[in-house]
Design a protein around this motif. Structure first.
Motif, PDB file in Angstrom:
ATOM      1  N   ARG A  46     -13.711  -5.529   9.924  1.00 42.87           N
ATOM      2  CA  ARG A  46     -14.495  -5.897  11.193  1.00 42.87           C
ATOM      3  C   ARG A  46     -14.687  -4.962  11.866  1.00 42.87           C
ATOM      4  O   ARG A  46     -16.045  -4.836  12.525  1.00 42.87           O
ATOM      5  N   LEU A  47     -13.982  -3.920  11.924  1.00 43.87           N
ATOM      6  CA  LEU A  47     -14.226  -2.893  12.874  1.00 43.87           C
ATOM      7  C   LEU A  47     -15.021  -1.645  12.286  1.00 43.87           C
ATOM      8  O   LEU A  47     -15.480  -0.767  12.734  1.00 43.87           O
ATOM      9  N   GLY A  48     -15.232  -1.831  10.993  1.00 47.67           N
ATOM     10  CA  GLY A  48     -15.876  -0.967  10.033  1.00 47.67           C
ATOM     11  C   GLY A  48     -15.271   0.521   9.938  1.00 47.67           C
ATOM     12  O   GLY A  48     -15.910   1.474   9.539  1.00 47.67           O
ATOM     13  N   VAL A  49     -13.941   0.382   9.587  1.00 48.92           N
ATOM     14  CA  VAL A  49     -13.153   1.588   9.356  1.00 48.92           C
ATOM     15  C   VAL A  49     -12.544   1.424   8.027  1.00 48.92           C
ATOM     16  O   VAL A  49     -12.391   0.419   7.598  1.00 48.92           O
ATOM     17  N   ARG A  50     -12.397   2.608   7.488  1.00 50.05           N
ATOM     18  CA  ARG A  50     -11.654   2.714   6.282  1.00 50.05           C
ATOM     19  C   ARG A  50     -10.147   2.372   6.398  1.00 50.05           C
ATOM     20  O   ARG A  50      -9.417   2.758   7.247  1.00 50.05           O
ATOM     21  N   ILE A  51      -9.627   1.611   5.413  1.00 48.17           N
ATOM     22  CA  ILE A  51      -8.426   1.076   5.299  1.00 48.17           C
ATOM     23  C   ILE A  51      -7.503   2.009   4.261  1.00 48.17           C
ATOM     24  O   ILE A  51      -7.765   2.104   3.156  1.00 48.17           O
ATOM     25  N   VAL A  52      -6.446   2.508   4.777  1.00 45.42           N
ATOM     26  CA  VAL A  52      -5.431   3.291   3.985  1.00 45.42           C
ATOM     27  C   VAL A  52      -4.185   2.808   4.078  1.00 45.42           C
ATOM     28  O   VAL A  52      -3.619   2.706   5.195  1.00 45.42           O
ATOM     29  N   THR A  53      -3.535   2.549   2.879  1.00 46.09           N
ATOM     30  CA  THR A  53      -2.130   2.090   2.867  1.00 46.09           C
ATOM     31  C   THR A  53      -1.108   3.085   2.334  1.00 46.09           C
ATOM     32  O   THR A  53      -1.404   3.548   1.074  1.00 46.09           O
ATOM     33  N   GLU A  54       0.080   3.447   2.917  1.00 47.68           N
ATOM     34  CA  GLU A  54       0.925   4.294   2.594  1.00 47.68           C
ATOM     35  C   GLU A  54       2.142   3.533   1.805  1.00 47.68           C
ATOM     36  O   GLU A  54       2.184   2.149   1.886  1.00 47.68           O
ATOM     37  N   GLY A  55       2.858   4.243   0.971  1.00 48.77           N
ATOM     38  CA  GLY A  55       4.071   3.509   0.225  1.00 48.77           C
ATOM     39  C   GLY A  55       3.776   2.992  -0.811  1.00 48.77           C
ATOM     40  O   GLY A  55       4.574   2.133  -1.277  1.00 48.77           O
ATOM     41  N   VAL A  56       2.770   3.074  -1.506  1.00 50.03           N
ATOM     42  CA  VAL A  56       2.426   2.341  -2.679  1.00 50.03           C
ATOM     43  C   VAL A  56       3.201   2.873  -3.933  1.00 50.03           C
ATOM     44  O   VAL A  56       3.278   4.099  -4.253  1.00 50.03           O
ATOM     45  N   GLU A  57       4.413   2.213  -4.398  1.00 50.39           N
ATOM     46  CA  GLU A  57       5.221   2.806  -5.515  1.00 50.39           C
ATOM     47  C   GLU A  57       5.378   1.901  -6.827  1.00 50.39           C
ATOM     48  O   GLU A  57       5.750   2.489  -7.719  1.00 50.39           O
ATOM     49  N   GLU A  58       4.812   0.734  -6.665  1.00 50.42           N
ATOM     50  CA  GLU A  58       4.930  -0.184  -7.807  1.00 50.42           C
ATOM     51  C   GLU A  58       3.381  -0.661  -8.235  1.00 50.42           C
ATOM     52  O   GLU A  58       2.434  -0.915  -7.464  1.00 50.42           O
ATOM     53  N   GLY A  59       3.113  -1.033  -9.636  1.00 42.17           N
ATOM     54  CA  GLY A  59       2.070  -1.360  -9.765  1.00 42.17           C
ATOM     55  C   GLY A  59       1.563  -2.660  -8.958  1.00 42.17           C
ATOM     56  O   GLY A  59       0.336  -3.135  -9.062  1.00 42.17           O
TER      57      GLY A  59
END
Length: 736
Positions: free
Chosen positions: A676-689
């Protein structure tokens, strides 16, 4: 034809035609006979010397030469008549002589000797061309060149001013040059005036200029004469000063900063040429005085804190080193003081009022210190006091006095504040052996006091608990690590969800100590924040990351973006923006290739300075990422006012996907907010498929974690990029 000796030349040696040619020549012509008497003096010579021909005809030619050469002038000519050898005859040279009016003139003179065959008498003819203004102009340019050459060297301002005055005195013989500097109190200070009589010097330095004097000097520089010349007062008559020319010296803004004056000891009235010399020297005088003021400012900036006027950290460190270098080991107590809840005061009243509070606290601390104490500001709201010869009891008693003094209310902008300071104390040489240790020990003690009870003090005992000792060791080592380049940056890949390609990397500081080994970021970053060293790490990280990005470009390795973490303290500095601009320019990087990661504490401050810096960074194209989103107390209303380009969802939510439905809901909500804010979303800590698939289905833009790659040094990242899937295969094996 005239046949008298007072005529132009004996008739047997020339005719009327030659007489007229010499008489009307544009340059001065003087001819002397075998007895050195003047027998020809043309119209141009009359103009040069200011004498009528009748006044000098038949007189010895030495009446025309400079006074200092008259006594031996006949001997010079006699030597040439006898030997034919001389440094003047047959050459051209510049001469300075006194005109009839008493002023000085400069000319180029060439001399020829003629022996007439019938009588074998030797005559001399001088052709003289007046070059006074041209000569003085060249000499003024030469003086200016000398001054500016010295200004870029190591010579002191006084040495350069002495050289200038000496050169000016050569241009006006029998004169005294002086360069005066106007002090902040409008007094006069002699910067140079070696020839100035002491009595006249004392008279000048006792003067105080009025506001009217300053206005007059600004609008009419020649009014300086009325300031430094008392119309031949008793003092000036007694010391032999008979006339004066002067000019005000102004800075670039037109404000008077000095006076340059030439005093004359000549009895005869001199023309206005000396005033031209004075005016010609003024630009050089201004450069000398301005250079001195600049050096003083730089020296003060190098030693003193611009806000409080106390010594800065660099100056305090130098003093500590000097004290520790004493052969007998000069004991002292060192106190580090920190204002409690200072950030809350900044948030309540604003940073301008916070600065005022710092100034008031600095004044209170300085007022309690004896003349031999050292008082300084380490940075932020941290102050330091050194008590020479102080022991444990002295330090305790003084700390108690400060606690009591600080309880007196402070009125700022209508608000009554009662401020407390937490104090840490360290002792030398009993408990510390070097500068870093004594400072760190006091800083750690201060933090312990703040944790125990704000407004208290603490002295660390040698038997303190291991955690405090460990922090002390790490803090001291960290300070040296920054200086010795022991830190390095590792880079963790960030993957674009839709393409599977490398989106960018996050730069993460790593520390390999030669004795402690690998120190975890979770260990040294909090200590760096506590001791104020985090800003130095941030500045280094920006420079290092941009340098590495440029190096990858040169190697043909495409890393689109690098993200660098910046602490909240950075945004209180007005230098952050310029530093980033300079680094990007140095490595020829587009601003869009750098992303600055900020914490929620920066957002919560919402200070005008921080917002201005964030907006300026976005204005030049640098990306802004809100790190660890969801772990703090983010306000959505505040979030909407920040010029962000991305939100980073904290790893703790991703790790709990399978066990905590709330984490799943919060993550999905955060992604929706970002969209909604028009910003990119980055998610940390992805370790599993499974985590990757879940985030993909939620619409996450970029993922980062061990599933794709651990933080790695540049060389390892190069290899990782070469092996990275091109985008067709979007399934990654877990990298361990």
């Amino acid at each position: 034809m005239i046949e008298t000796k007072s005529d132009i030349l004996p008739v047997e040696h020339c005719g009327n035609m030659y007489y007229e040619i010499l008489k009307q020549a544009a340059d001065g012509v003087i001819i002397i006979d075998d007895e050195n008497n003047i027998i020809f003096f043309n119209t141009a010579a009359e103009r040069l010397w200011g004498y009528e021909a009748a006044e000098v005809m038949g007189q010895n030619v030495k009446c025309l030469v400079p006074l200092e050469h008259r006594a031996r002038h006949d001997d010079y000519i006699a030597h040439n008549r006898a030997t034919g050898l001389d440094r003047i005859v047959g050459t051209s040279r510049e001469i300075t002589f006194t005109r009839s009016a008493g002023d000085y003139a400069v000319a180029e003179m060439s001399v020829s000797a003629i022996t007439f065959a019938p009588t074998h008498k030797r005559y001399y003819m001088a052709i003289v061309k007046g070059v006074t203004e041209e000569s003085h102009r060249k000499k003024l340019i030469n003086i200016q060149n000398k001054v500016f050459t010295e200004l870029v060297g190591k010579a002191t301002e006084q040495d350069i001013a002495d050289m200038l005055c000496a050169e000016a005195e050569k241009l006006v013989l029998n004169s005294v040059a002086v360069l005066l500097q106007i002090t902040p109190e409008r007094g006069l200070e002699i910067l140079s005036g070696e020839s100035l009589p002491r009595r006249k010097g004392r008279m000048l330095t006792r003067m105080t200029l009025s506001e009217a004097d300053m206005i007059a000097l600004r609008t009419h520089p020649e009014e300086a004469r009325t300031v430094v010349w008392q119309n031949a007062s008793t003092v000036e008559q007694e010391v032999g000063l008979l006339d004066c020319w002067a000019s005000a010296v102004c800075d670039g803004g037109g404000s008077p900063i000095g006076i340059f004056a030439l005093y004359s000891r000549n009895k005869d009235k001199i023309t206005n040429w000396p005033q031209k010399i004075v005016s010609g020297c003024v630009p050089s005088c201004a450069a000398i005085i301005e250079r001195g003021k600049t050096r003083q400012k730089l020296h003060r900036l190098d030693r003193y804190d611009s806000l409080t006027g106390l010594l800065n950290r660099n100056a305090v460190t130098i003093i500590l080193k000097n004290m520790m270098a004493q052969p007998a080991g000069w004991p002292f107590a060192l106190l580090v003081l920190d204002i409690d809840l200072f950030q809350d005061i900044n948030n309540l009243l604003g940073y301008d009022q916070g600065d005022l509070l710092l100034q008031i606290v600095a004044q209170r601390l300085a007022a309690q210190c004896r003349s031999n104490f050292v008082t300084g500001r380490l940075g932020g709201d941290d102050f330091v006091i050194i008590i020479p010869g102080g022991d444990r009891n002295t330090a305790r008693n003084f700390a108690e006095t400060l606690i009591e003094i600080m309880q007196e209310p402070i009125i700022i902008n209508g608000h009554e504040l009662i401020v407390s300071v937490s104090t840490g104390i360290s002792l030398y040489p009993d408990e510390s052996r070097d500068v870093e240790q004594v400072l760190n020990r006091a800083e750690v003690a201060m933090l312990e006091a703040k944790k125990t009870a704000r407004g208290s003090f603490r002295i660390l005992d040698n038997a303190s608990d291991s955690e405090v000792q460990s922090r002390l060791i790490v803090g001291s080592a960290l300070r040296k690590a920054i200086q010795n380049s022991e830190l390095s940056l590792f880079y963790q890949p960030q993957i674009c969800v839709t393409t599977g390609r490398l989106h960018g990397v996050e730069a993460l500081a790593r520390w390999q100590h030669p004795v402690l080994g690998a120190v975890l970021p979770s260990r040294f970053i909090p200590i760096a924040e506590e001791t104020g060293q985090i800003e130095a790490i941030g500045r280094w990280s920006i420079t290092q990351a941009c340098q590495q990005l440029a190096q990858w470009d040169q190697q043909g390795i495409m890393v689109p973006v690098v993200s660098v973490n910046i602490s909240a303290g950075h945004f209180a500095s007005s230098e952050l923006l310029q530093q980033i601009v300079d680094v990007l320019d140095t490595y020829h990087l587009a601003p869009e290739r750098l992303t600055i990661e900020i914490t929620e504490s920066v957002m919560m401050r919402q200070s005008s300075e921080a917002l201005a810096t964030l907006s300026a960074l976005r204005g030049i194209g640098v990306g802004l990422s809100l790190d660890d989103f969801g772990t703090g107390f983010s306000s959505l209303s505040r979030l909407s006012t920040l010029p962000l380009t991305e939100l980073k969802i904290d790893r703790s939510f991703v790790m709990d996907f399978e066990e905590n439905i709330s984490s799943l809901i919060v993550t999905e909500a955060a992604i929706t907010i970002g969209k909604r804010l028009g910003v990119r979303i980055v998610t940390e800590g992805v370790e599993e498929g499974s985590q990757e698939e879940m985030l993909r289905s939620m619409g996450c833009d970029v993922m980062q974690g061990y599933l794709f790659g651990r933080p790695m040094p540049p060389a390892a990242l190069n290899a990782w990029i070469m092996e990275h899937p091109s985008g067709e295969d979007k399934h990654y094996r877990k990298i361990v």
